[in-house]
Design an enzyme around this catalytic site. Structure first.
Site, mmCIF file in Angstrom:
data_model
loop_
_atom_site.group_PDB
_atom_site.id
_atom_site.type_symbol
_atom_site.label_atom_id
_atom_site.label_comp_id
_atom_site.label_asym_id
_atom_site.label_seq_id
_atom_site.Cartn_x
_atom_site.Cartn_y
_atom_site.Cartn_z
ATOM 1 N N GLU A 51 -5.688 -0.485 -8.105
ATOM 2 C CA GLU A 51 -4.581 0.324 -8.685
ATOM 3 C C GLU A 51 -3.598 -0.548 -9.295
ATOM 4 O O GLU A 51 -2.802 -1.452 -8.724
ATOM 5 C CB GLU A 51 -3.948 1.147 -7.491
ATOM 6 C CG GLU A 51 -4.965 2.072 -6.976
ATOM 7 C CD GLU A 51 -4.558 2.929 -5.753
ATOM 8 O OE1 GLU A 51 -4.929 4.211 -5.640
ATOM 9 O OE2 GLU A 51 -3.463 2.401 -4.881
ATOM 10 N N HIS A 83 -2.868 -3.140 -6.470
ATOM 11 C CA HIS A 83 -3.135 -2.441 -5.269
ATOM 12 C C HIS A 83 -4.561 -2.904 -5.050
ATOM 13 O O HIS A 83 -5.532 -2.141 -5.595
ATOM 14 C CB HIS A 83 -2.803 -1.153 -4.672
ATOM 15 C CG HIS A 83 -3.173 -0.886 -3.573
ATOM 16 N ND1 HIS A 83 -3.311 0.368 -3.172
ATOM 17 C CD2 HIS A 83 -3.059 -1.483 -2.127
ATOM 18 C CE1 HIS A 83 -3.708 0.687 -1.533
ATOM 19 N NE2 HIS A 83 -3.235 -0.698 -1.242
ATOM 20 N N ASN A 123 -4.314 5.783 -1.099
ATOM 21 C CA ASN A 123 -3.654 6.265 0.439
ATOM 22 C C ASN A 123 -3.273 7.352 0.211
ATOM 23 O O ASN A 123 -2.948 8.105 1.361
ATOM 24 C CB ASN A 123 -2.851 4.824 0.512
ATOM 25 C CG ASN A 123 -3.553 3.775 1.036
ATOM 26 O OD1 ASN A 123 -4.631 3.754 1.391
ATOM 27 N ND2 ASN A 123 -2.739 2.684 0.940
ATOM 28 N N SER A 168 0.787 -1.242 0.038
ATOM 29 C CA SER A 168 0.012 0.002 -0.109
ATOM 30 C C SER A 168 0.873 1.225 0.007
ATOM 31 O O SER A 168 0.335 2.359 -0.127
ATOM 32 C CB SER A 168 -1.111 0.008 1.013
ATOM 33 O OG SER A 168 -0.581 -0.784 2.323
HETATM 34 N N1 3HC Z 1 -17.258 -10.799 2.122
HETATM 35 C C1 3HC Z 1 -18.411 -10.852 1.539
HETATM 36 N N2 3HC Z 1 -19.690 -9.957 1.933
HETATM 37 C C2 3HC Z 1 -19.453 -9.104 2.615
HETATM 38 C C3 3HC Z 1 -18.178 -8.730 3.485
HETATM 39 C C4 3HC Z 1 -17.209 -9.815 2.986
HETATM 40 N N3 3HC Z 1 -15.867 -9.655 3.327
HETATM 41 N N4 3HC Z 1 -18.181 -7.761 3.988
HETATM 42 C C5 3HC Z 1 -19.353 -7.497 4.029
HETATM 43 N N5 3HC Z 1 -20.361 -8.249 3.118
HETATM 44 C C6 3HC Z 1 -21.482 -8.014 2.663
HETATM 45 C C7 3HC Z 1 -22.637 -8.003 3.841
HETATM 46 O O1 3HC Z 1 -22.962 -9.148 3.992
HETATM 47 C C8 3HC Z 1 -23.704 -7.060 3.345
HETATM 48 O O2 3HC Z 1 -24.440 -7.594 2.228
HETATM 49 P P1 3HC Z 1 -25.811 -7.014 1.852
HETATM 50 O O3 3HC Z 1 -25.778 -5.599 1.563
HETATM 51 O O4 3HC Z 1 -26.333 -7.652 0.760
HETATM 52 O O5 3HC Z 1 -26.652 -7.041 3.021
HETATM 53 C C9 3HC Z 1 -23.083 -6.035 2.524
HETATM 54 O O6 3HC Z 1 -21.498 -6.403 2.267
HETATM 55 C C10 3HC Z 1 -22.794 -4.755 3.529
HETATM 56 O O7 3HC Z 1 -22.189 -5.156 4.635
HETATM 57 P P2 3HC Z 1 -22.646 -4.535 6.073
HETATM 58 O O8 3HC Z 1 -24.083 -4.373 6.000
HETATM 59 O O9 3HC Z 1 -21.835 -5.622 7.120
HETATM 60 O O10 3HC Z 1 -21.905 -3.305 6.243
HETATM 61 P P3 3HC Z 1 -22.083 -2.035 5.372
HETATM 62 O O11 3HC Z 1 -23.163 -1.632 4.625
HETATM 63 O O12 3HC Z 1 -21.139 -0.826 5.936
HETATM 64 O O13 3HC Z 1 -20.795 -2.378 4.183
HETATM 65 C C11 3HC Z 1 -18.465 -2.261 3.444
HETATM 66 C C12 3HC Z 1 -19.419 -3.002 4.359
HETATM 67 C C13 3HC Z 1 -18.764 -2.662 1.904
HETATM 68 C C14 3HC Z 1 -17.420 -2.573 3.903
HETATM 69 C C15 3HC Z 1 -18.832 -0.777 3.469
HETATM 70 O O14 3HC Z 1 -18.839 -0.330 4.870
HETATM 71 C C16 3HC Z 1 -17.702 0.108 2.756
HETATM 72 O O15 3HC Z 1 -17.614 0.107 1.596
HETATM 73 N N6 3HC Z 1 -16.698 0.740 3.687
HETATM 74 C C17 3HC Z 1 -15.576 1.345 3.329
HETATM 75 C C18 3HC Z 1 -14.392 0.297 2.783
HETATM 76 C C19 3HC Z 1 -13.239 1.092 2.382
HETATM 77 O O16 3HC Z 1 -13.011 2.385 2.473
HETATM 78 N N7 3HC Z 1 -12.300 0.141 1.992
HETATM 79 C C20 3HC Z 1 -11.098 0.842 1.587
HETATM 80 C C21 3HC Z 1 -10.209 0.645 2.863
HETATM 81 S S1 3HC Z 1 -8.471 1.391 2.251
HETATM 82 C C22 3HC Z 1 -7.770 0.060 1.898
HETATM 83 O O17 3HC Z 1 -7.928 -1.055 1.724
HETATM 84 C C23 3HC Z 1 -6.302 0.373 1.185
HETATM 85 C C24 3HC Z 1 -5.234 -0.340 2.271
HETATM 86 O O18 3HC Z 1 -3.994 -0.202 1.618
HETATM 87 C C25 3HC Z 1 -5.171 0.432 3.392
#
Ligand code: 3HC
Length: 303
Positions: A153, A141, A191, A120
């Site tokens: 990415e 990424h 990031n 990252s």
């Molecule tokens: N596998 C399968 N399904 C999953 C899952 C997983 N790991 N995690 C969540 N889900 C599903 C749930 O079952 C749910 O399904 P539904 O909509 O059909 O009911 C759906 O995804 C939504 O889950 P939740 O209701 O539990 O929670 P949210 O509505 O908050 O969604 C999320 C979860 C998709 C993670 C959403 O909150 C989101 O997009 N969050 C932001 C994540 C983000 O910004 N990620 C980037 C981080 S930075 C990075 O990774 C880079 C690194 O270098 C640091």
């Protein structure tokens, strides 16, 4: 261009297991490698749970889940990756560790195997230079949770050949993702912008601007973010974010990449976020409650 049929994934943590799941679901024969059986078991458990959730929600057929599981294997043996067409590395952000693995794989794999790092924040060039195939080295990424986040990415460093880049870009599409092109500068696109925002949120909490809950609520309801920044910090892992910020601070020497003392203290005290149950929120109860009291953050929390 040689076709990509078999994918190797180095590291079976949060990112590695998500990448392996995505590759197997997209139809690739996939081998996930980590150093010990317990780590592999944890990764396998996470993948099965995630696949199960997708089936439950009607997003994946049960037959597709079974086919994906059938295409996935787990190993502690680096040698099992020797016939992969692409190897994606998702181990700890430690250049020495990564380069040790790349050097070993460089000996094992034929010259055409593409090496891709999911780093990252580290420089792709610094890994490419450790191998005899800097032209076959690229950054891929992914974002957490990998099975759900559409972006990849694709990072071209100075030595990446056009053919390697095109193959990696097409491969990201074949995984069902949306690729964007980034140059090899620490933090790439996401990031570079996300990390200062997350660190600012921890700073705002430290300075008593608002409660944990209100900081999160403000960014969710005011900007339409799916998660507030403190929840997202917990989700990514506080130790991971601090490590990324150290690497970025080292590269840019800009204060906005310096982790605030509160965040550093939390990591030292074992607050690693959702993965170990405590971070800006306490996940030992459901629903999670803010940790303001334990953290000594100044504004009284209301929920
Ligand atoms: N596998 C399968 N399904 C999953 C899952 C997983 N790991 N995690 C969540 N889900 C599903 C749930 O079952 C749910 O399904 P539904 O909509 O059909 O009911 C759906 O995804 C939504 O889950 P939740 O209701 O539990 O929670 P949210 O509505 O908050 O969604 C999320 C979860 C998709 C993670 C959403 O909150 C989101 O997009 N969050 C932001 C994540 C983000 O910004 N990620 C980037 C981080 S930075 C990075 O990774 C880079 C690194 O270098 C640091």
């Amino acid at each position: 261009m040689p076709e990509i049929k078999k994918v190797g994934v180095l590291g079976c943590g949060l990112m590695g297991s998500g990448i392996a799941q995505t590759a197997a679901t997209a139809g690739f024969t996939t081998v996930a490698r980590d150093v010990g059986a317990p780590l592999l078991e944890k990764g396998r458990g996470g993948i099965l749970k995630s696949l199960g959730r997708l089936v439950e929600k009607g997003k994946l057929e049960a037959s597709a889940r079974d086919a994906a599981s059938g295409r996935l294997s787990f190993t502690t043996d680096l040698d099992a990756l020797r016939d992969c067409d692409i190897i994606i590395e998702a181990v700890t952000e430690d250049l020495e560790l990564k380069n040790r693995l790349w050097k070993e794989l460089d000996q094992l794999c034929p010259g055409q195997t593409i090496f891709a790092s999911n780093t990252s924040s580290l420089t792709i060039a610094a890994m490419a230079a450790a191998t005899s195939r800097p032209d076959r080295f690229v950054g891929l990424h992914f974002f957490n949770p990998v099975p759900l986040m559409p972006l990849v990415e694709v990072v071209r460093t100075v030595t990446t050949s056009q053919e390697t880049f095109d193959q990696a870009y097409a491969f990201a599409r074949d995984l069902g993702k949306e690729p964007v092109t980034a140059t090899d500068s620490p933090g790439f696109i996401v990031n570079l912008l996300l990390v200062p925002y997350l660190l600012d949120a921890a700073r705002a909490l430290e300075h008593g601007v608002a409660t944990t809950v209100d900081l999160d609520r403000a960014m969710q309801l005011g900007c339409g973010h799916p998660m507030g920044p403190l929840t997202l910090l917990d989700y990514i892992g506080l130790d991971t974010v601090v490590r990324i910020s150290e690497i970025m601070f080292d590269a840019y020497r800009e204060p906005r990449y310096a982790a605030p003392p509160l965040l550093q203290r939390m990591v030292v005290a074992g607050f690693h976020g959702r993965k170990n149950g405590k971070g800006f929120y306490d996940y030992s109860v459901d629903p999670a409650v803010p940790s303001d009291l334990a953290l000594g953050t100044s504004v009284k929390s209301e929920r």
